[in-house]
Design an enzyme around this catalytic site. Structure first.
Site, PDB file in Angstrom:
ATOM      1  N   ASP A 448       0.997  -1.187  -0.032  1.00 15.35           N
ATOM      2  CA  ASP A 448      -0.056  -0.015   0.195  1.00 15.35           C
ATOM      3  C   ASP A 448       0.858   1.183   0.052  1.00 15.35           C
ATOM      4  O   ASP A 448       2.090   1.368   0.211  1.00 15.35           O
ATOM      5  CB  ASP A 448      -0.974  -0.083   1.266  1.00 15.35           C
ATOM      6  CG  ASP A 448      -2.234   0.825   0.918  1.00 15.35           C
ATOM      7  OD1 ASP A 448      -2.275   1.404   0.212  1.00 15.35           O
ATOM      8  OD2 ASP A 448      -3.036   0.409   1.492  1.00 15.35           O
ATOM      9  N   ASP A 517     -10.820   2.156  -3.098  1.00 13.00           N
ATOM     10  CA  ASP A 517     -11.682   1.898  -1.668  1.00 13.00           C
ATOM     11  C   ASP A 517     -12.774   2.100  -1.584  1.00 13.00           C
ATOM     12  O   ASP A 517     -13.463   1.712  -0.660  1.00 13.00           O
ATOM     13  CB  ASP A 517     -10.911   2.856  -0.729  1.00 13.00           C
ATOM     14  CG  ASP A 517      -9.433   2.694  -0.397  1.00 13.00           C
ATOM     15  OD1 ASP A 517      -8.942   1.446  -0.376  1.00 13.00           O
ATOM     16  OD2 ASP A 517      -8.545   3.547   0.355  1.00 13.00           O
TER      17      ASP A 517
HETATM   18  C1  GLA Z   1      -5.542   1.940   2.221  1.00  9.97           C
HETATM   19  C2  GLA Z   1      -6.224   0.831   1.583  1.00  9.97           C
HETATM   20  C3  GLA Z   1      -7.300  -0.091   2.044  1.00  9.97           C
HETATM   21  C4  GLA Z   1      -6.656  -0.549   3.524  1.00  9.97           C
HETATM   22  C5  GLA Z   1      -6.345   0.553   4.253  1.00  9.97           C
HETATM   23  C6  GLA Z   1      -5.305   0.127   5.374  1.00  9.97           C
HETATM   24  O1  GLA Z   1      -6.712   2.706   2.446  1.00  9.97           O
HETATM   25  O2  GLA Z   1      -6.612   1.123   0.189  1.00  9.97           O
HETATM   26  O3  GLA Z   1      -7.620  -1.087   1.429  1.00  9.97           O
HETATM   27  O4  GLA Z   1      -5.608  -1.233   3.176  1.00  9.97           O
HETATM   28  O5  GLA Z   1      -5.301   1.435   3.374  1.00  9.97           O
HETATM   29  O6  GLA Z   1      -4.940   1.213   6.351  1.00  9.97           O
END
Ligand code: GLA
Length: 694
Positions: A448, A517
């Site tokens: 990420d 997301d």
């Molecule tokens: C980002 C990702 C999510 C999750 C969060 C965790 O927003 O896109 O899917 O993994 O971080 O903190």
């Protein structure tokens, strides 16, 4: 033969496409042709000659130079802008010699006066109908040369009365909106200045004359393989031609090219088709699938814990979710954020990549063993590039983050960015994550990256601090590439708060992408439609979550995710027996169709960008088996539902569609089509089968 040298230049040929360039009488390296492959080499036009000079313009204003530099009486967008040691800012490139090597053509140019060399690399991908371009700048002299813009390529589509640019734009949680806009006379600039590819625009384009459709018409398209600041310049020139330039962003850019040094740009890819936007997408899909680090092999169905548990992870809690996931038929269990030292919430822990001793007193192995005993593989979330000020790593190395010493370090999501341009930071990250992967049986990593850059400083940089933009991405590729090499069995997901790092560059390291997301299924339809313009279903990870639960039926939510790499991300502990039974049924069904969805040809029959009733079809290579999805979001009743006209069938073969009366010829399904009556928020998935096919 993929590269033919003729009297005036070179013809690059793929299975269906040709791209010709050459040297004109005045000595300029110019574009000649880009379109359908023609029967004979002498079918291709000669290099265009320079127009006469007038008071306000030189020849470069009209000439389609392959790689124009800022020089002379010329105001079109250049690919190259440089300052020599004596302050001269005019680059006069002349062709020197060419080298042909199988599918590669290298053209070497040099400056008239200064020791600057340019090599233009062309690579033909004959089976994928794509041309790849990049450029290398070489300093043969004794003094540094400052590079201020170094793009990968300029593409010259043929002259048209009108130019329409298709592009993707959006924002966090609303990525990949498809736009088709006429190009005004002038320059349209799309870019990222955020350090990473960004949710806001994508380094992808398609150009047509305003009349092409999903299935018909000429489309020139391309994409850049780069995961940092990028730039796309779509220029409709004052003389009615168009140029698309693609490469590293020149915003806040500098590169000091030292004596003896070479700088090579990222690769840009481009293609042409007369089969409309759908065919353009399928060309990119096929190419991307073939280039993936693990090649064209189906990806597993995973469960991800993020939306269920957020930071509140524990061995017991995760194991409970894993038990249900396994019973549903899930193949890979991924624990998301929250597992490492001090990570109670988003304000602490990033940087300290050891299991939290309170949440996991015996480390991760007991959980991994339990997941494996359930018959699933284990995966983990990491965010290597980041650090919270509240972490041991930051307390020890506050100088490792990107910052200006006299300015506040602006945090975003309570975090700062490690400076991956620094080799010591790269080596540290390699050591940390190499150990994590060596010590645990982990076969999937979600990588990420949850913020964009601010105060882009690098106080002890060896050269100009602005080199950070490029060196950071080189560093990222080195870290990720080294880890990949050392752990070849791991599957990697690229995530940046959803789809903030989706590009052909990251797909040399990552196997699939977390698209957004936003997991609400009706919004997702449009996001996925936009994503599919460039990327294949094989890289599109799509979770069924609790977003929309109670409003959007679970079947619908499954059908949306099943059009990519199916995954589940809801809180399974709260799912009823009935919901679990529905989920298990769709997981089993998906296993039967997954090869067709993930590896087949995709057809956007009715785009989610164009209406509330959309349909997608996937066909295997032999056109024997396919899958059809249809979704109705909301239409007032009574409604005459759109006709679904299938694509990619063999016209005189006979096909049946699951749940639809009667066998019909491919031509009948493609021309007359079918209607699938659906109520609002109803969807369906049907298999397509060639009758008599094995
Ligand atoms: C980002 C990702 C999510 C999750 C969060 C965790 O927003 O896109 O899917 O993994 O971080 O903190």
């Amino acid at each position: 033969m993929t590269i033919i040298a003729d009297d005036t230049g070179w013809i690059l040929q793929t299975a269906h496409v040709a791209y010709a360039l050459g040297i004109n009488e005045a000595g300029y390296l110019v574009h000649r042709y880009w379109g359908a492959r023609l029967p004979h080499p002498d079918d291709y036009p000669p290099p265009p000659e320079s127009a006469g000079w007038v008071s306000f313009n030189g020849p470069g204003q009209m000439l389609p130079e392959e790689y124009p530099a800022y020089a002379g009486l010329k105001y079109v967008e250049p690919c190259l802008k440089a300052t020599f040691a004596d302050g001269v800012r005019d680059v006069a490139l002349r062709f020197d010699h060419a080298e042909v090597n199988d599918d590669n053509l290298d053209l070497h140019l040099r400056d008239d006066h200064y020791p600057l060399r340019l090599t233009l690399h062309y690579r033909v991908h004959p089976d994928h109908d794509l041309i790849e371009r990049s450029a290398s700048l070489i300093n043969d002299g004794g003094a540094p040369i400052m590079l201020e813009r170094v793009l990968s390529a300029q593409w010259h589509p043929p002259q048209q009365p009108r130019y329409r640019l298709s592009h993707l734009s959006g924002r966090w949680s609303d990525e990949f909106n498809l736009h088709r806009d006429d190009l005004p006379q002038g320059v349209t600039r799309l870019e990222s200045r955020r350090l990473t590819t960004s949710h806001h625009h994508s380094p992808w384009f398609a150009l047509d004359d305003g009349r092409s459709t999903e299935d018909t018409g000429d489309v020139w398209f391309g994409a850049l393989a780069w995961s940092g600041n990028w730039l796309l310049l779509a220029e409709a020139t004052d003389y009615g031609s168009a140029r698309i330039s693609l490469g590293l962003n020149d915003w806040d850019f500098a590169w000091q090219l030292d004596p003896g040094e070479t700088l090579t740009t990222p690769a840009a890819y481009a293609g042409w088709t007369d089969g409309g936007f759908g065919a353009a997408s399928r060309i990119l899909h096929g190419f991307i699938r073939a280039q993936l680090p693990h090649g064209e092999r189906p990806h597993p169905i995973l469960y991800n814990s993020w939306e269920a548990t957020n930071f509140d992870v524990s061995e017991e809690g995760q194991a409970q979710l894993a038990e249900i996931a396994a019973a549903l038929g899930v193949e890979l269990f991924v624990m998301d954020d929250g597992w490492f030292k001090g990570r109670l919430w988003e304000n602490a822990g990033l940087g300290d990549w050891t299991p939290d001793p309170v949440k996991f007193p015996h480390g991760l192995t007991p959980l991994i063993d339990r997941v494996k005993a359930l018959g699933m593989a284990f995966g983990l979330w990491i965010e290597p590039e980041m650090v919270n000020p509240d972490s041991d790593l930051y307390r020890e190395h506050p100088d490792w983050v990107i910052h200006f010493p006299t300015r506040e370090r602006t945090t975003a999501r309570n975090q700062l960015i490690l400076n991956l341009a620094r080799p010591d930071v790269q080596n540290y990250l390699i050591a940390q994550f190499d150990a994590l992967l060596r010590e645990h049986d982990i076969t999937f990593i979600k990588w990420d990256m949850n913020r964009n850059a601010s105060e882009p400083g690098w106080p002890d940089a060896p050269r100009d601090q602005r080199e950070l933009w490029l060196r950071y991405v080189q560093g990222l590729y080195r870290v990720w590439g080294t880890l990949r090499e050392r752990h070849p069995d791991v599957l990697w997901q690229s995530c940046s708060g959803g789809g903030g790092r989706a590009d052909l560059g990251i797909l040399r390291y990552a196997d699939q992408i977390w698209v957004s997301d936003n997991t609400e299924a009706t919004a997702r339809l449009r996001i996925q439609d936009g994503f599919s313009q460039c990327f294949p279903a094989l890289v599109m990870e799509a979770w069924v979550t609790d977003a929309g639960r109670g409003q959007v039926p679970l079947d619908f939510r499954f059908h949306v995710s099943m059009s990519g790499v199916l995954a589940i991300g809801g809180n399974l502990l709260t799912w009823s027996e009935e919901e679990r039974a529905t989920a298990a049924r769709w997981v089993a069904y998906y296993k039967q169709i997954r090869e067709i969805v993930q590896l087949g040809d995709q057809y956007r029959l009715l785009s989610a960008h164009e209406g509330p009733y959309s349909a997608i079809q996937y066909m295997d290579k032999e056109a024997d088996h396919g899958v059809l999805f249809a979704y109705r979001v909301w239409l007032p009743d009574p409604a005459l539902l759109p006709v679904i006209r299938l694509r990619g069938l063999i016209p005189d073969a006979r096909y049946e569609i699951q749940g639809v009366e009667g066998e019909r010829s491919g031509l009948a399904w493609m021309h007359d089509g079918l209607r699938l009556p659906l109520a609002n928020l109803e969807s369906t998935v049907r298999t397509i089968r060639r009758v008599g096919a094995i």
